[in-house]
Structures are given as structure tokens and as C-alpha cells.
Design a protein around this motif. Structure first.
Motif, mmCIF file in Angstrom:
data_model
loop_
_atom_site.group_PDB
_atom_site.id
_atom_site.type_symbol
_atom_site.label_atom_id
_atom_site.label_comp_id
_atom_site.label_asym_id
_atom_site.label_seq_id
_atom_site.Cartn_x
_atom_site.Cartn_y
_atom_site.Cartn_z
ATOM 1 N N ALA A 196 0.840 -1.209 0.000
ATOM 2 C CA ALA A 196 0.000 0.000 0.000
ATOM 3 C C ALA A 196 0.869 1.251 0.000
ATOM 4 O O ALA A 196 0.627 2.195 -0.765
ATOM 5 C CB ALA A 196 -0.924 -0.008 1.211
ATOM 6 N N LEU A 197 1.898 1.260 0.866
ATOM 7 C CA LEU A 197 2.759 2.444 0.949
ATOM 8 C C LEU A 197 3.433 2.731 -0.386
ATOM 9 O O LEU A 197 3.699 3.883 -0.730
ATOM 10 C CB LEU A 197 3.832 2.229 2.029
ATOM 11 C CG LEU A 197 3.352 2.319 3.482
ATOM 12 C CD1 LEU A 197 4.411 1.765 4.433
ATOM 13 C CD2 LEU A 197 3.028 3.765 3.846
ATOM 14 N N MET A 198 3.705 1.668 -1.136
ATOM 15 C CA MET A 198 4.407 1.847 -2.408
ATOM 16 C C MET A 198 3.443 1.948 -3.589
ATOM 17 O O MET A 198 3.833 1.717 -4.734
ATOM 18 C CB MET A 198 5.404 0.709 -2.612
ATOM 19 C CG MET A 198 6.574 0.813 -1.632
ATOM 20 S SD MET A 198 7.565 -0.657 -1.577
ATOM 21 C CE MET A 198 8.242 -0.707 -3.203
ATOM 22 N N THR A 199 2.199 2.286 -3.276
ATOM 23 C CA THR A 199 1.215 2.492 -4.350
ATOM 24 C C THR A 199 0.834 3.976 -4.419
ATOM 25 O O THR A 199 0.520 4.584 -3.399
ATOM 26 C CB THR A 199 -0.058 1.656 -4.091
ATOM 27 O OG1 THR A 199 0.306 0.275 -4.101
ATOM 28 C CG2 THR A 199 -1.116 1.905 -5.158
ATOM 29 N N THR A 200 0.889 4.520 -5.619
ATOM 30 C CA THR A 200 0.469 5.919 -5.842
ATOM 31 C C THR A 200 -0.679 5.921 -6.837
ATOM 32 O O THR A 200 -0.584 5.284 -7.891
ATOM 33 C CB THR A 200 1.643 6.750 -6.422
ATOM 34 O OG1 THR A 200 2.729 6.710 -5.494
ATOM 35 C CG2 THR A 200 1.231 8.197 -6.659
ATOM 36 N N ILE A 201 -1.743 6.603 -6.466
ATOM 37 C CA ILE A 201 -2.868 6.749 -7.396
ATOM 38 C C ILE A 201 -2.921 8.201 -7.864
ATOM 39 O O ILE A 201 -2.947 9.127 -7.042
ATOM 40 C CB ILE A 201 -4.207 6.366 -6.719
ATOM 41 C CG1 ILE A 201 -4.166 4.894 -6.274
ATOM 42 C CG2 ILE A 201 -5.382 6.609 -7.663
ATOM 43 C CD1 ILE A 201 -5.404 4.455 -5.500
ATOM 44 N N VAL A 202 -2.908 8.405 -9.164
ATOM 45 C CA VAL A 202 -3.042 9.753 -9.719
ATOM 46 C C VAL A 202 -4.430 9.825 -10.351
ATOM 47 O O VAL A 202 -4.769 9.008 -11.209
ATOM 48 C CB VAL A 202 -1.944 10.039 -10.766
ATOM 49 C CG1 VAL A 202 -2.106 11.451 -11.324
ATOM 50 C CG2 VAL A 202 -0.559 9.850 -10.161
ATOM 51 N N VAL A 203 -5.224 10.784 -9.914
ATOM 52 C CA VAL A 203 -6.612 10.893 -10.393
ATOM 53 C C VAL A 203 -6.672 11.955 -11.494
ATOM 54 O O VAL A 203 -6.294 13.108 -11.271
ATOM 55 C CB VAL A 203 -7.568 11.287 -9.247
ATOM 56 C CG1 VAL A 203 -9.018 11.247 -9.735
ATOM 57 C CG2 VAL A 203 -7.382 10.373 -8.043
ATOM 58 N N GLY A 204 -7.156 11.569 -12.673
ATOM 59 C CA GLY A 204 -7.305 12.527 -13.781
ATOM 60 C C GLY A 204 -6.279 12.277 -14.871
ATOM 61 O O GLY A 204 -5.072 12.374 -14.611
ATOM 62 N N GLY A 205 -6.755 11.951 -16.065
ATOM 63 C CA GLY A 205 -5.851 11.609 -17.174
ATOM 64 C C GLY A 205 -5.596 12.760 -18.126
ATOM 65 O O GLY A 205 -5.331 12.538 -19.303
ATOM 66 N N GLY A 206 -5.648 13.989 -17.631
ATOM 67 C CA GLY A 206 -5.252 15.148 -18.448
ATOM 68 C C GLY A 206 -3.731 15.278 -18.407
ATOM 69 O O GLY A 206 -3.044 14.422 -17.846
ATOM 70 N N PRO A 207 -3.193 16.370 -18.977
ATOM 71 C CA PRO A 207 -1.734 16.540 -19.000
ATOM 72 C C PRO A 207 -1.097 16.467 -17.610
ATOM 73 O O PRO A 207 -0.059 15.836 -17.437
ATOM 74 C CB PRO A 207 -1.539 17.930 -19.607
ATOM 75 C CG PRO A 207 -2.776 18.168 -20.394
ATOM 76 C CD PRO A 207 -3.888 17.442 -19.714
ATOM 77 N N THR A 208 -1.746 17.069 -16.609
ATOM 78 C CA THR A 208 -1.166 17.055 -15.258
ATOM 79 C C THR A 208 -1.037 15.633 -14.735
ATOM 80 O O THR A 208 0.011 15.234 -14.214
ATOM 81 C CB THR A 208 -2.055 17.868 -14.294
ATOM 82 O OG1 THR A 208 -2.175 19.177 -14.802
ATOM 83 C CG2 THR A 208 -1.492 17.907 -12.897
ATOM 84 N N GLY A 209 -2.113 14.833 -14.863
ATOM 85 C CA GLY A 209 -2.097 13.461 -14.368
ATOM 86 C C GLY A 209 -1.081 12.618 -15.116
ATOM 87 O O GLY A 209 -0.331 11.838 -14.509
ATOM 88 N N VAL A 210 -1.024 12.802 -16.435
ATOM 89 C CA VAL A 210 -0.095 12.020 -17.260
ATOM 90 C C VAL A 210 1.353 12.336 -16.870
ATOM 91 O O VAL A 210 2.178 11.436 -16.668
ATOM 92 C CB VAL A 210 -0.349 12.333 -18.763
ATOM 93 C CG1 VAL A 210 0.794 11.871 -19.639
ATOM 94 C CG2 VAL A 210 -1.665 11.697 -19.211
ATOM 95 N N GLU A 211 1.649 13.626 -16.728
ATOM 96 C CA GLU A 211 3.019 14.025 -16.390
ATOM 97 C C GLU A 211 3.395 13.539 -14.994
ATOM 98 O O GLU A 211 4.486 13.036 -14.749
ATOM 99 C CB GLU A 211 3.157 15.551 -16.496
ATOM 100 C CG GLU A 211 3.069 16.010 -17.949
ATOM 101 C CD GLU A 211 3.123 17.514 -18.134
ATOM 102 O OE1 GLU A 211 2.865 18.249 -17.166
ATOM 103 O OE2 GLU A 211 3.418 17.954 -19.274
ATOM 104 N N MET A 212 2.444 13.652 -14.071
ATOM 105 C CA MET A 212 2.707 13.240 -12.691
ATOM 106 C C MET A 212 2.928 11.727 -12.613
ATOM 107 O O MET A 212 3.889 11.258 -11.998
ATOM 108 C CB MET A 212 1.507 13.658 -11.817
ATOM 109 C CG MET A 212 1.686 13.402 -10.358
ATOM 110 S SD MET A 212 2.957 14.475 -9.645
ATOM 111 C CE MET A 212 3.252 13.607 -8.116
ATOM 112 N N ALA A 213 2.050 10.945 -13.259
ATOM 113 C CA ALA A 213 2.160 9.487 -13.182
ATOM 114 C C ALA A 213 3.486 9.024 -13.784
ATOM 115 O O ALA A 213 4.191 8.182 -13.199
ATOM 116 C CB ALA A 213 0.981 8.846 -13.915
#
Ligand SMILES: Cc1cc2nc3c(=O)[nH]c(=O)nc-3n(C[C@H](O)[C@H](O)[C@H](O)COP(=O)(O)OP(=O)(O)OC[C@H]3O[C@@H](n4cnc5c(N)ncnc54)[C@H](O)[C@@H]3O)c2cc1C
Length: 458
Positions: free
Chosen positions: A166-183
Motif C-alpha cells: 500500500a505504501l508503495m502504491t500511488t494513485i493519480v486521479v485525472g488523465g489530463g496533461p497534469t495526471g499524465v506528467e505526474m504518473a
């Protein structure tokens, strides 16, 4: 509370333009009015101008906050006709033609420019904001960075396999440019930068999920660029979940498409809402809270008030609303600044604003990006190079451009990130036994992000 007029007692007959917000739009407007015979006051709640498009690099330890922020006073110091006030605007008294600040002071205006941007919308779930910060402020970027890095530290000392996962899981919400770049950036951080730095965990097995409620990511880009971005993210190990909405968020994780996914870090990059400038004026706004403006950026029914950037709604030549982009805000600011000068000093009417699309872009990890110029489009390493050149060029001063270029070159060659400091939002250490004090964890992780789910399943 006594109301204080913060502007110097004017024996000054020059017209006074007040600009609220020193983001892309407000700053461009102020620069256009610099050196003219107009008194300008720029008000911002922060003492710095923030280069928002690179915030995700602060959140993923690639850059430091100071690399992408510059004091507003320093930027505008060469224009003696511009005064800077650090303060939070809370209202506008249209009858008295003055701006009200949180400390009770007021600033009178002849013309008022509202450039107060936007913030994230949690679609009625404001309680999610604390758990899933959005990338809009330096404070949030530092919080996300601290959370990400602290979770790896805690996973390293945790004896519980489920908790580690769980600690090593990151969820990025939103598949716009911000979400894509962050993920993409979180995946690179785990797969490459942190890969050899831990003894008991293997950061390469960290899971990154990008969740998009719509049918595809980068919906504002042509379909082929969206597909390319998805393939590149999946090559980096990101699990892209499209057509699945986030239904709940708790400190333990998120419920996505009816299924609870334990996660240590959740980042919000979904809907945006405009600043409350519309309610200060008491005018109608659209569903996102933006003020519909006339073609010359004036606010209908509010004489001598203008709105621009993310806080304004204006249709482009194709009839569709102009997107919330830095280039839109910047061009509007330049246009309005020039128009106000002509109007106030030469009595000319304001011209309608026309947007010139300089290209929409998103980076998808190391050496890959997409660029959409309307009729032309680019993807791959050349798009990535162009992305880097454009973003460095748009940074406010030469020193920053040099610093960021050097850091990117270094990172590109070594995968190292210099800003890996945990300085905010520090959770208490976990009092758990370390099961294997020597070498990596004896019980190996399942390297598949979701053993029961095919990667990239929509
Ligand atoms: C993570 C992220 C990545 C992005 N990437 C890109 C990109 O690659 N390319 C692109 O073109 N666009 C990008 N954007 C969009 C772009 O950042 C915005 O469209 C742009 O910042 C809008 O400019 P603005 O001047 O309207 O508002 P902002 O730049 O947000 O500035 C608003 C200013 O108003 C101030 N302010 C707000 N409220 C008050 C108040 N009450 N009192 C005083 N001051 C106040 C704020 O402090 C701020 O300085 C990105 C956005 C985000 C969040």
C-alpha cells in the motif's frame, strides 16, 4: 476593522489600473503596462510568481520550489510605475470602485483586472482535498513530495507485506496533461532514481495507477497522441485505468470502479474550478465558476472591470471555450495591457482578443512527449526536446533557465534527482518490526501491479 487605503495619497493624476493575481495573465498585463504613464498596482496573495506547469517536477523531487518561483517585486522592479502589494483579495466594492483585502484594507481603482486563476474541484467532496492534494501550489507540491518519499522510508521499515504494498502504491486521479506528467514522473522516480537506494524493499515494484473517468487519457489531444501517451506510460509500468471513476478516498486508499485500492499517496489532477472572482462581482458565472467575458475581456455589466486567464470564459474562433492554459492567460494579459494603455492614454476602444495557438503539450516520461499544434502534431523525443526548450524559455529569468537546464541535463544523464528532501507533512514513524535486517525482504513482492488485472485494461 478600520479600512485603510493602501495606495499612497495621490496628488497623482495618472489613471490607476489594479491587477489582482500575478500568475501568467496578471504578470503579462502588468509587463505590458510597465513604463507607461499609468499607475499600476499588482496584488497577489503570494510574494512570488509560480511557474505552475513544472510543479509536478517539484512534487517528484526533480526540481526545488525556488527553481520555478520568482519574487513578483523582482520581476516588476524595473518599472517605477508599478507597485506590488502582497495581500489576499476577499471582495470588490463596485460602487466605491475599490478592491477589499483580508486585512481590512482597500485599494481604489480606475480599471480593474481580475487574473486570479483557478483551483482544483473535488466535485462536491472537499474532504478529499486533504488526503489527495492537487498540484496547484508550492505547499501541495512539497506535501506530495514528502508523502511519496516518506512512504518509501516507511515501507523500508515495515514488516507487513500488505502495508508495504500500500505504501508503495500511488494513485493519480485525472488523465489530463497534469495526471499524465505526474504518473510518468512518479514511475521514473521509483523505477530508476530510487531503484538502488533501499536495502529491504525494491522501489521498482512500486505501483503507479492513473485513473481517468473518461474513455481515454489526454482527451484534449488528438486520439493518436492519447494512445501514444498511454503506451509510453505503460512501458514505464504505469497502470492506466480509463472509464473508471474514483468513488471514494480515505487515508488508506481509493475506491475505483467499485474496488478499493490501498494506497499511500493519492494525487488529484481532475476537475478545476475558477477563483471566486465572479462572486466578488456578483455576476453570473459558468458551471466552472468562470466569468463569461466580452471579446475585449471586459466583464458584461461591470464597467471598467476585466477578467482573463483561468478565471474568465471566452470562446475561441471555432466557437469552443478557450482552454485553461498558460499561453491563453499570457496572450490575454499582453493584449489587455496594450489595450488599456491605448484606451486610458489615447482614448481608443479595446480590440477583441484573438488566441494564437502555440501548441498544446504533455511530457510522458524520459525522452517522450506529445505536441499538438492543431493542424500539425508531434510525438516522441523531438516533441520532448521541444517541450524542454519551450518550458525553459518560458521560465521568468535567465538564472532559472540555466539552473533548470543544468538540472535536467544531469537528471537525463544520471537519472538522479537533487530535491529528494522530506521537509513537510512528515507522518510519525511506524513502530513495526523490520523482518529482515540484512538484504532485501525475504518474502519477494509480486512484481505485477495487479496480478488479477491485465495491465492497461480500460
Ligand atoms: C499542474 C499543472 C500543469 C499545467 N501545465 C500547463 C502546461 O504545460 N502548459 C500550459 O499552457 N498550461 C498549463 N497549465 C495551466 C496553467 O498553469 C494555467 O492555465 C495558468 O496558470 C492560468 O494563468 P492565470 O494567470 O489565469 O492564473 P494563475 O497562473 O493560476 O495565477 C493566479 C494568481 O492569482 C493569485 N491569486 C488567486 N487568488 C487570489 C486572491 N484572492 N488574492 C490575491 N491573489 C490571488 C495567485 O496567487 C496566483 O499568483 C497547468 C496547470 C497545472 C495545475
Amino acid at each position: 476593522m478600520p479600512r485603510i487605503d493602501r495606495t499612497p495619497a495621490p496628488l497623482d493624476s495618472r489613471p490607476h489600473v489594479v491587477i489582482v493575481g500575478a500568475g501568467f495573465g496578471g504578470l503579462a498585463c502588468a509587463e505590458a503596462l510597465g513604463g507607461t504613464n499609468i499607475r499600476v498596482t499588482v496584488i497577489d496573495r503570494n510574494n512570488y510568481h509560480l511557474f505552475v506547469p513544472l510543479l509536478y517536477q517539484v512534487a517528484t523531487a526533480a526540481l526545488s520550489p525556488a527553481d520555478i518561483a520568482e519574487p513578483i517585486r523582482r520581476i516588476l522592479s524595473r518599472h517605477p510605475n508599478i507597485d506590488v502589494v502582497m495581500g489576499e483579495v476577499t471582495g470588490i466594492d463596485r460602487a466605491a470602485r475599490q478592491v477589499e483585502l483580508a486585512d481590512g484594507s482597500v485599494v481604489p481603482y480606475d480599471r480593474l483586472v481580475l487574473a486570479t486563476g483557478s483551483s482544483y474541484s473535488y466535485f462536491g467532496h472537499d474532504d478529499w482535498a486533504e488526503i489527495a492534494p492537487g498540484l496547484k501550489t508550492i505547499e501541495n507540491a512539497r506535501r506530495i513530495r514528502a508523502r511519496l518519499l516518506m512512504n518509501f522510508e516507511q515501507a523500508e521499515i515495515s514488516g507487513d507485506a500488505a502495508r508495504r504494498k500500500a505504501l508503495m502504491t500511488t494513485i493519480v486521479v485525472g488523465g489530463g496533461p497534469t495526471g499524465v506528467e505526474m504518473a510518468g514522473s512518479v514511475a521514473e522516480l521509483a523505477r530508476y532514481t530510487l531503484a538502488r537506494d533501499f536495502r529491504r524493499i525494491d522501489p521498482r515494484t512500486a505501483r503507479v495507477l492513473l485513473v481517468e473517468a473518461g474513455p481515454r487519457i489526454l482527451s484534449g489531444f488528438p486520439e493518436d497522441l492519447g494512445h501514444y501517451a498511454r503506451r509510453k506510460l505503460e512501458e514505464l509500468g504505469v497502470v492506466v485505468l480509463t472509464g473508471q471513476a474514483v468513488e471514494g478516498i480515505t487515508p488508506e486508499g481509493a475506491t475505483v470502479g467499485g474496488r478499493f485500492i490501498p494506497a499511500g499517496t493519492i494525487v488529484w489532477g481532475a476537475g478545476v474550478k475558477a477563483s471566486p472572482a465572479g462572486s466578488w462581482l456578483g455576476v453570473e458565472t459558468d458551471r466552472s465558476g468562470r466569468i463569461p467575458v466580452n471579446a475585449d475581456l471586459s466583464v458584461p455589466g461591470a464597467p471598467d472591470v476585466y477578467a482573463l486567464g483561468d478565471t474568465a470564459a471566452l470562446a475561441g474562433e471555432d466557437g469552443k471555450p478557450l482552454p485553461g492554459l498558460a499561453q491563453v492567460a499570457k496572450q490575454q494579459g499582453e493584449h489587455l495591457g496594450g489595450g488599456l494603455e491605448a484606451s486610458l492614454l489615447r482614448g481608443q476602444p479595446l480590440a477583441p482578443f484573438r488566441f494564437r495557438n502555440r501548441g498544446n503539450t504533455a511530457i510522458v516520461g524520459r525522452s517522450a512527449a506529445v505536441f499538438d499544434f492543431g493542424r500539425h502534431r508531434l510525438k516522441g523525443w523531438f516533441a520532448w526536446l521541444l517541450w524542454a526548450v519551450v518550458h525553459v524559455y518560458l521560465l521568468v529569468n535567465f538564472q532559472k533557465r540555466m539552473l533548470v537546464t543544468m538540472q535536467w541535463l544531469w537528471r537525463w544523464a544520471t537519472y538522479q534527482r537533487g530535491a529528494r528532501l522530506i521537509t513537510a507533512d512528515r507522518p510519525a514513524p511506524v513502530a513495526e518490526a523490520v523482518t529482515s535486517p540484512h538484504g532485501r525482504e525475504a518474502e519477494p513482492f509480486d512484481p505485477r501491479p495487479f496480478p488479477d488485472m491485465k495491465r492497461g485494461q480500460g
